[in-house]
Design an enzyme around this catalytic site. Structure first.
Site, short mmCIF file in Angstrom:
data_model
loop_
_atom_site.label_atom_id
_atom_site.label_comp_id
_atom_site.label_asym_id
_atom_site.label_seq_id
_atom_site.Cartn_x
_atom_site.Cartn_y
_atom_site.Cartn_z
N ILE A 1 41.45 43.06 37.58
CA ILE A 1 40.70 42.16 38.45
C ILE A 1 41.64 41.77 39.59
O ILE A 1 42.86 41.80 39.45
CB ILE A 1 40.15 40.93 37.71
CG1 ILE A 1 41.27 40.17 36.96
CG2 ILE A 1 39.04 41.32 36.76
CD1 ILE A 1 40.77 38.94 36.22
N ASP A 2 41.06 41.42 40.72
CA ASP A 2 41.85 41.15 41.91
C ASP A 2 42.83 39.99 41.70
O ASP A 2 42.60 39.11 40.86
CB ASP A 2 40.95 40.82 43.10
CG ASP A 2 40.05 41.98 43.50
OD1 ASP A 2 40.46 43.13 43.27
OD2 ASP A 2 38.95 41.72 44.02
N LYS A 3 43.88 39.99 42.47
CA LYS A 3 44.91 38.96 42.37
C LYS A 3 44.30 37.56 42.42
O LYS A 3 44.64 36.70 41.60
CB LYS A 3 45.91 39.13 43.52
CG LYS A 3 46.96 38.03 43.61
CD LYS A 3 47.86 38.22 44.82
CE LYS A 3 48.84 37.05 44.95
NZ LYS A 3 49.71 37.19 46.15
N THR B 1 41.21 36.64 41.87
CA THR B 1 40.10 36.42 40.94
C THR B 1 40.69 36.00 39.60
O THR B 1 41.62 36.61 39.10
CB THR B 1 39.27 37.71 40.76
OG1 THR B 1 38.70 38.07 42.02
CG2 THR B 1 38.15 37.50 39.76
N ARG C 1 32.14 41.46 45.56
CA ARG C 1 32.44 40.89 46.87
C ARG C 1 31.74 41.67 47.98
O ARG C 1 31.15 41.08 48.90
CB ARG C 1 33.95 40.86 47.09
CG ARG C 1 34.70 40.01 46.08
CD ARG C 1 36.20 40.29 46.08
NE ARG C 1 36.80 39.98 47.36
CZ ARG C 1 38.05 40.30 47.68
NH1 ARG C 1 38.80 40.98 46.81
NH2 ARG C 1 38.54 39.97 48.86
#
Length: 342
Positions: free
Chosen positions: A143-145, A147, A263
């Site tokens: 998962i994104d930094k 998030t 997103r």
């Protein structure tokens, strides 16, 4: 991370598909396997006669000039670091973490330390180091930094293969909480007119498109209709926010799992995430609807308002069904309250 470009021409009588032609004609010293070539195609790293091509079934022609951009990881050592982890579940085969916002999942030349992998190597010991590769041990998804939320990592090869197979088959249950601009309601004709958007019973927004790397910014994804990767996101309204609703808390779930999928899809529908610097934009909310404090809270929110709240999968060794939930982090709860939510 450095890049190199592999350039060559397709030889006579190429196979009917581009992926097979690339595998046949790519220079041996490039050391690009069929699976690596497939990933490079999907990521938009292959150009044929100057145009990006992502469709492996595209028809090649003799004499086509192929350019493949290959990223090469700089040599660096992944070290174990004593970083506290919020462990939700752990056994001999896997570990489930509630990742805080701001933590990168795996090291890269720009962030060689302080990552989830560094923390896992310390927590799990050397047994993890060979699982899934030296640079990303144990990692089967990310998962994104910025998030927050749930992520599972494998501690054994058997678990890694089993979990990776479930993610590839899209059988893993993943629900996210998101706070977006506007309210994506089925009564809104604008949303209903968005290409790729539809509504299912229960006022569930379905977004079905293809996604591909952005033509001009390889760090971004974009909605495309040809030569991309199939992507499906669903979302329902949990709570409309504001006296006159100008934002919403959403429950989003993935049928596919593409980079930045939620997103990009919500931005495509006109409902970008609050705080998302890449896709959401910075919109001024009505002070009449949310008050001065709510308007300011949305304006300065420092990250995309996205949290991986639910993770469910079959245990790759025991076969038991596992399901985990992580409560929303304080910053998102504070934003909801500032916008007039409960």
């Amino acid at each position: 991370m450095t890049q190199q470009t592999v350039t060559f021409e397709l030889a006579e009588t190429p196979p009917a598909r581009l992926d097979k032609a690339l595998a046949r004609d790519v220079p041996p010293d490039a050391a690009l396997s069929r699976s690596r070539l497939a990933r490079l195609l999907a990521d938009g790293a292959v150009q044929v006669n100057g145009a990006v091509v992502t469709d492996p079934r595209a028809k090649p022609r003799e004499g086509d000039t192929v350019e493949i951009t290959v990223e090469i990881a700089d040599d660096y050592h992944v070290a174990a670091e004593d970083i506290p982890l919020d462990v939700v579940f752990e056994d001999d085969d896997l570990i489930v973490i509630n990742k805080p916002t701001g933590m990168v999942v795996h090291p890269a030349p720009g962030t060689p330390g302080g990552t989830l992998v560094n923390a896992l190597l310390h927590h799990c010991g050397e047994s993890l180091s060979g699982v899934g590769g030296e640079k990303r041990p144990g990692i089967v998804h990310r998962i994104d930094k910025e998030t927050s939320g749930l992520l599972v990592a494998a501690k054994t090869d058997r678990a890694h293969h089993g979990l990776a197979g479930q993610f590839e088959a899209h059988t893993v249950e993943r629900h996210y909480r998101a706070i977006c601009y506007g309210v994506p309601d089925s009564t809104d004709p604008r949303v209903r007119g968005v290409k790729g958007a539809s509504f299912e019973p229960g006022n569930i927004l379905k977004l079905q498109t293809q996604l591909a790397r952005h033509k001009h910014d390889r760090q971004k994804q974009q909605v495309v209709w040809h030569n991309g990767r199939h992507a499906v996101t669903r979302a329902r309204i949990v709570q409309a926010l504001g006296k006159t609703p100008v934002a919403a808390l959403l429950d989003c779930w993935l049928e596919t799992g593409r980079t930045h999928q939620i997103r990009v899809h919500l931005a495509h529908a006109g409902h970008g995430l609050i705080g998302d610097p890449t896709y959401g934009g910075r919109r001024k909310l009505s002070e009449k609807a949310v008050g001065e404090a709510g308007r300011e809270a949305a304006r300065v929110f420092p990250r995309q308002a996205l949290h991986a709240a639910t993770l469910g999968f079959e245990h790759p060794v025991s076969g038991d069904m596992l399901r985990f939930e992580a409560p929303m982090p304080d910053d998102m709860n504070d934003l909801i309250k500032a916008l007039g939510g409960a």
